[in-house]
Design a protein around this motif. Structure first.
Motif, short mmCIF file in Angstrom:
data_model
loop_
_atom_site.label_atom_id
_atom_site.label_comp_id
_atom_site.label_asym_id
_atom_site.label_seq_id
_atom_site.Cartn_x
_atom_site.Cartn_y
_atom_site.Cartn_z
N LEU A 34 0.83 -1.21 0.00
CA LEU A 34 0.00 0.00 0.00
C LEU A 34 0.86 1.26 0.00
O LEU A 34 0.52 2.26 -0.65
N ILE A 37 2.02 1.89 -3.51
CA ILE A 37 0.93 2.45 -4.33
C ILE A 37 0.69 3.91 -3.98
O ILE A 37 0.51 4.75 -4.88
N LEU A 38 0.69 4.25 -2.71
CA LEU A 38 0.43 5.63 -2.31
C LEU A 38 1.56 6.56 -2.71
O LEU A 38 1.32 7.74 -3.04
N ARG A 39 2.81 6.07 -2.68
CA ARG A 39 3.93 6.91 -3.11
C ARG A 39 3.86 7.23 -4.60
O ARG A 39 4.37 8.25 -5.05
N ASN A 40 3.23 6.33 -5.34
CA ASN A 40 3.12 6.51 -6.80
C ASN A 40 1.66 6.43 -7.22
O ASN A 40 1.29 5.74 -8.16
N ARG A 41 0.80 7.15 -6.49
CA ARG A 41 -0.64 7.01 -6.68
C ARG A 41 -1.08 7.44 -8.08
O ARG A 41 -1.99 6.83 -8.66
N ARG A 42 -0.47 8.48 -8.64
CA ARG A 42 -0.87 8.90 -9.98
C ARG A 42 -0.52 7.84 -11.02
O ARG A 42 -1.31 7.56 -11.93
N PHE A 44 -0.14 4.51 -10.49
CA PHE A 44 -0.98 3.33 -10.35
C PHE A 44 -2.44 3.63 -10.69
O PHE A 44 -3.16 2.73 -11.14
N LEU A 45 -2.86 4.86 -10.51
CA LEU A 45 -4.20 5.23 -10.96
C LEU A 45 -4.28 5.16 -12.48
O LEU A 45 -5.28 4.71 -13.05
N ALA A 287 -9.06 -3.02 -8.62
CA ALA A 287 -8.11 -2.56 -7.60
C ALA A 287 -7.47 -3.74 -6.88
O ALA A 287 -6.26 -3.71 -6.58
N TRP A 291 -3.50 -4.51 -6.74
CA TRP A 291 -2.88 -4.61 -5.42
C TRP A 291 -2.18 -5.95 -5.25
O TRP A 291 -1.08 -6.02 -4.66
#
Length: 325
Positions: A34, A37-42, A44-45, A287, A291
């Motif tokens: 997680l 994913i949050l560090r590279n949220r754009r 992974f989005l 998602a 993940w």
């Protein structure tokens, strides 16, 4: 005497620490994935919108399209068993086979685009997560650029993965069919589910190996099996967690599909576009898929770090450094 007691106490404390670390290792892997994913949220989005969400839409579309055919096959087979005459029974079985062939052709039509989207999601997600764990700053271009190079290896591994799963799933089904005792059937099913979760963990690591390393096919599967050494509980728990999430999503979808009127166009349209819960189930499945690839990459990265190589890898003289994507 006191020195012996101190040694015993030290061994017990070390054992307790190892057990605690093993128990919390799956949760740590999930939290680390997680964090990636949050560090590279754009990024992974973008990967979610480009591959995981279309894959989810395609699979849900297959479920909607095939549901009328599956229901008709079940009705025809039930009628064939209860038909008053042999002629009617044979005719119902003939119609059932024809509908089953139509269902098979429908699934075959969906198989190639589903496989392509699944491989695209796997290659891009693993490449992005691996680069982030290696201390790099992945971008959409750097995550998609290895796709053409690594797609053949991932495709060969995926074929072997599907073959391995088909071979494995046929074993418990055959044993259940040959067993007459309900208790024995329950034990076979329970053992089959537990072993299936472990096999899924190995095959998931094999897909990561085929993207990160130069191995593919059965060689990647053997590498995935070796990566589970020393952390079998953690790999099994991670695989079971994602299997439970996916099963819960599809169980909700099946409950809604069973209650629909598939004999009318209105019923099909209402199921397809008119229910609010679908706005959550479809992206939720995409998602979870994304993940799971990131979590498998984190698991791989932890095993490939210096000091975590298995004895088999040391014996083979493999390099300690993590390969670049």
């Amino acid at each position: 005497m006191s020195e012996r007691a101190d040694a015993v106490g030290l061994r017990c404390r070390c054992r307790c620490r190892r057990l605690a670390a093993a128990a919390f290792s799956p949760a740590k892997t999930l939290l680390d994935s997680l964090a990636v994913i949050l560090r590279n949220r754009r990024l992974f989005l973008s990967l979610f919108a480009a591959a995981a969400l279309p894959l989810s839409l395609l699979l849900f579309s297959l479920a909607v399209s095939s549901q009328p055919l599956r229901s008709r096959v079940l009705r025809l087979e039930s009628f064939a068993r209860l038909a008053p005459t042999r002629f009617e029974s044979r005719q119902a079985l003939k119609d059932s086979r024809a509908v089953a062939l139509s269902l098979l052709r429908l699934r075959a039509a969906y198989s190639l685009p589903s496989l392509a989207l699944s491989l695209a999601a796997a290659v891009s997600a693993v490449a992005a997560a691996h680069a982030s764990l290696a201390g790099k700053r992945p971008t959409l271009r750097s995550s998609l650029s290895p796709a053409r190079e690594k797609f053949p290896r991932a495709f060969a591994t995926a074929i072997c993965v599907y073959a391995a799963m088909w071979i494995y799933l046929s074993v418990p089904a055959t044993l259940v069919a040959l067993t007459g005792s309900p208790a024995a059937r329950f034990l076979i099913v329970a053992a089959g589910v537990a072993a299936g979760i472990y096999v899924a963990a190995v095959l998931g690591l094999a897909m990561v190996v085929s993207v990160v390393e130069e191995r593919f096919g059965w060689g990647a599967i053997r590498a995935g099996w070796g990566l589970m050494e020393g952390r079998r509980w953690s790999g099994w728990a991670l695989s079971g967690f994602f299997a439970a999430l996916v099963g819960w999503i599809w169980r909700l979808a099946a409950e809604r599909m069973d209650g629909q009127d598939w004999t009318s166009v209105d019923g099909m349209v209402r199921w397809t576009v008119g229910i609010k819960w679908r706005a959550l189930l479809i992206p939720a499945y995409g998602a979870v898929v994304l993940w799971s690839y990131v979590a498998a990459t984190v698991f791989y990265h932890d095993k490939r770090r210096p000091g975590h190589l298995s004895s088999n890898n040391r014996a083979d003289g493999e390099m300690v450094q993590i390969p670049d994507v």
